[in-house]
Design an enzyme around this catalytic site. Sequence first.
Site, PDB file in Angstrom:
ATOM      1  N   LEU A 146       0.848  -1.183   0.000  1.00  0.00           N
ATOM      2  CA  LEU A 146       0.000   0.000   0.000  1.00  0.00           C
ATOM      3  C   LEU A 146       0.884   1.233   0.000  1.00  0.00           C
ATOM      4  CD1 LEU A 146      -2.703  -0.953   2.693  1.00  0.00           C
ATOM      5  CD2 LEU A 146      -2.851  -1.203   0.202  1.00  0.00           C
ATOM      6  N   ASP A 147       0.417   2.310  -0.615  1.00  0.00           N
ATOM      7  CA  ASP A 147       1.142   3.569  -0.548  1.00  0.00           C
ATOM      8  C   ASP A 147       1.316   3.981   0.910  1.00  0.00           C
ATOM      9  OD1 ASP A 147       0.987   3.615  -3.290  1.00  0.00           O
ATOM     10  OD2 ASP A 147      -0.705   5.012  -3.348  1.00  0.00           O
ATOM     11  N   ARG A 148       2.336   4.774   1.159  1.00  0.00           N
ATOM     12  CA  ARG A 148       2.586   5.233   2.532  1.00  0.00           C
ATOM     13  C   ARG A 148       1.364   5.935   3.121  1.00  0.00           C
ATOM     14  NH1 ARG A 148       4.315  10.112   4.490  1.00  0.00           N
ATOM     15  NH2 ARG A 148       4.804  10.877   2.398  1.00  0.00           N
TER      16      ARG A 148
END
Length: 524
Positions: free
Chosen positions: A155-157
């Site tokens: 997942l993106d940060r």
Amino acid sequence: MSDGTDESRSSPSAQKDAVLKKLAPYWYPYTTMAKERWLGREILEIVSTEFRDRSMEYYRYALDSGVTTINGKVAKPDTVVKNGDRIENVVHRHEPPVTSTPVKIVLHDKERGFLIIDKPGSIPVHASGRYYRHSLVEILRNEFGFPKIYTINRLDRLTSGLMIVPLNADLARSLSGEFVSGLVRKEYVARSKGEFPAEEIICEEPLLTVDRQMGLNIVHPEGKVRGGLYSASGVFDGLQSAKTIFNRLHYDSATNTSVLRCRPMTGRSHQIRVHLQYLGHPIANDPVYSEERIWGPRLGKGGVDVIPCEHRAAPAPPAHLLSDDSPEALNLKPDITNPPLLLASEEDDDAKSRAKLLPRETGHDIGMGSPVPLSSEAVEIITRLRNMKDEDEDWSRWRDVVFRAKGSLAPKDIPRAPLPPQNKRKKGGPSLPQTPLPDDVLLAPQLTQGEALAQLSQMEAPPPAIDPATGTLYCPECYLPLHPDPKPEKLYIFLHALRYTTSLGCFETDIPEWAAEGWKWDQA
């Protein structure tokens, strides 16, 4: 669901009464093998184009201090990187604060060997950039006691939500194949700007990463076509560029936002975020794709111009930091009578190096990592994005001059080990020998939250120093100009991985509070 053990544990170091979770700075030896895009380039050019946290002049100073080695030998600014080089760089890590929302283990299936994680927004999955201990992998290792995990979906940060984390290589390979083949059904929830259409919307625009440094993606006809997509019955539907299906769940007139069900049928970087932006309904609090200062009043609706343009402009500081002696200009500034760490025998070499402008000085570092030539609009967008980041960090790299009055960097308390012979290093394996943890550490019971909080006083950062000439607060060890903490609401976005369906079963997390109907958004 699995018949494993549902432990539903949270990270013990989470500070429930705090808004941000912080770490004291520490010295860290970062080791890597030379990447293809680095070959034949000088190390100063590589460092200054890959990273932007410090000034150009600081990076040259750090290299002159001897903190970077190539194949065990100290590298100088003009050292050229070759294929097969092993590079070690000692850095003083100032990890950015993250939200105090803890990592949560929704399920630990001990029999089949995997975790279901609810990742908070603000922490990256892997160590990257300035993040290391504040990464999911390190948190699971150090705070939950899982020494080896396999992150197959990332997942993106800034994105929160569900992750499936295998604990053995065989399961990791099997599940990776499901993700690559499009057999995993993924469902996200998002809150977007404006009144999203009531009918189902499908977006299939191709996506492309055009700036690696800032992690910026746009809709572009040259976007990747990768992997395959299978129908619900298992029939192969062919290659897909990027495809997301959106359904509106409800609209909130008070905030002019819509809560959406998002089903990405492919897995491109920032796919949901960029597709929503393209449709004119970016995620409501997205600091990149929903920021008018970057994209203008249309916020990137319908995409950007893709006609190539070669024009670039040198980066410029804000008016209050204009100077003839900027730390960002190595070869444009007047000669310095006594440049730091410059020996008399090196004066000729230094004069030669000043005659060549580096890409970051001219603005030509923009687009260096792009697989396609950039348009003038894309260049302007990247420039504005970089300037906004600089402004958020109080223009730290433009004020990076304290080191000029200091001696060489002196890293300390670093666990160092000699590099192994190149032919003994397995591809993808660690380049530094890993020191096994003592048995008493591996078998130690998990700290309670109270015990972890009691240890926080031992982890506090030393007080900052003050530059008497400018009043700048700076780190007394690496001379970094300190900048304000980020606002907590800038550390996550209204995008949450809610439900995954795999061969292991269907797994989901709780719905985030911001997705509830009637939720009050304080935008003050």
